[in-house]
Design an enzyme around this catalytic site. Structure first.
Site: not given
Ligand code: DGY
Length: 321
Positions: A156, A238, A267, A285-287
């Site tokens: 997705r 990741r 991390e 890690h702010i995606g």
């Molecule tokens: C996820 O949902 O896997 C993201 O990495 C969390 O921010």
């Protein structure tokens, strides 16, 4: 008697209010991550666990939660959870797919653009009072528009990243375990390539695969060597999908031009060397971290937990019987 739920990290007020309608909630609003032993101690009398990717949910922990019926991760990725161990104990596992696709794709693009146009470098330059005026050859970057974008992992989020490439008139290659349907390939104007073809031909390589033993170090020294010396690598999926030691070496010696990274192998510790490099854009890690998306993720996890604890089937069940 309401079922008892442990929420391991800080969540939003509306998440707690919703959970509280159905469960007795023990939450961790101070947001100091529990050490494994404390987590186990708090789990002892709980029916549900709402946790984050910072919590390791494995067999030894499950042993100490004999009443547990559901583990609801506040993330789409769930490599922090031993799903087979949960299944073996009849514990449901859920994640939060869908609600974070757009925000996570936006961040991948932000990293791509920032690395291409050297935004973090030039910001330091301006803030450091180094800017003395315009020059023709100052801070030359590379173009994103009309370049070749290679996406590894066309689920997705990968597909949303590809969709955004249309506006930049890019050529899009993708690699995936399974080829996507021909009509989606056409709609996204994306061509399937082997991993080797993709890394050789792309100007931007963006990783969007989940972490697993199969994707561990999917990009290492060998793949980096195949990339163009002008190429940029983006990892917002990741840590561990990239061999960070190999990437530091490649960025240092000019094997590739730059990288944009939101995730790291250990991390929040960074591999030694990243902080000394100018050609890497670093994010913590702010995606998925927009206000709306993080609220939606927490509420999705809460709905999953409540469904499981009130006799229903959670909407995002990962291990159906
Ligand atoms: C996820 O949902 O896997 C993201 O990495 C969390 O921010």
């Amino acid at each position: 008697m309401k079922p008892k739920v442990l929420v391991t990290r800080e969540v939003f007020d509306e998440t707690l209010a919703f959970l509280g309608q159905h469960c007795d909630v023990e939450s961790n609003q101070p947001d100091v991550a529990y050490a494994p032993d404390e987590l186990a101690r708090r789990l002892a009398d709980k029916d549900g666990l709402m946790c984050a990717l910072t919590d390791r949910v494995d067999a030894p922990l499950l042993e100490r939660g004999p009443r547990l019926k559901v583990v609801a991760n506040i993330a789409v990725g769930y490599n922090n959870i031993d799903v087979p161990a949960c299944t073996a104990r009849g514990i449901m596992v859920t994640n939060t797919p869908g609600v974070l696709d757009d925000s996570t794709a936006d961040l991948a693009w932000a990293l791509m653009l920032a690395a291409a146009r050297r935004l973090t470098e030039v910001e330091g330059y301006v803030r450091g009072d180094g800017w003395k005026g315009w020059c023709l050859k100052q801070w030359l970057g590379v173009d994103v528009h009309h370049a070749t974008l290679g996406i590894i992992g066309m689920g997705r989020i990968g597909q949303v990243i590809a969709k955004r490439a249309t506006g930049f008139e890019m050529k899009v290659l993708y690699h995936n375990r399974k080829r996507i349907a021909p009509d989606i390939e056409r709609r996204l104007n994306a061509a399937y390539a082997t991993k080797e073809e993709l890394v050789r031909q792309s100007d931007f390589v963006v990783l969007q695969v989940p972490y697993s033993p199969e994707t561990h170090h999917l990009i290492g020294a060998a793949e980096l060597k195949l990339m163009k010396p002008t190429a940029i690598l983006v990892n917002s999926t990741r840590g561990g999908v990239v061999d960070d030691a190999a990437l530091v070496a490649a960025l240092k010696s000019g094997v590739i031009r730059a990288a944009g990274l939101d995730v790291f192998e250990n991390e929040p510790k960074l591999h030694p060397g990243f902080l000394d490099l100018d050609n890497v854009v670093l994010a913590p890690h702010i995606g998925s971290s927009t206000e709306a998306t993080r609220r939606a993720m927490a509420m999705t996890a809460a709905r999953n937990a409540v469904a499981a604890l009130t006799g229903g089937t959670p909407p995002n069940l990962l291990n159906p019987r």
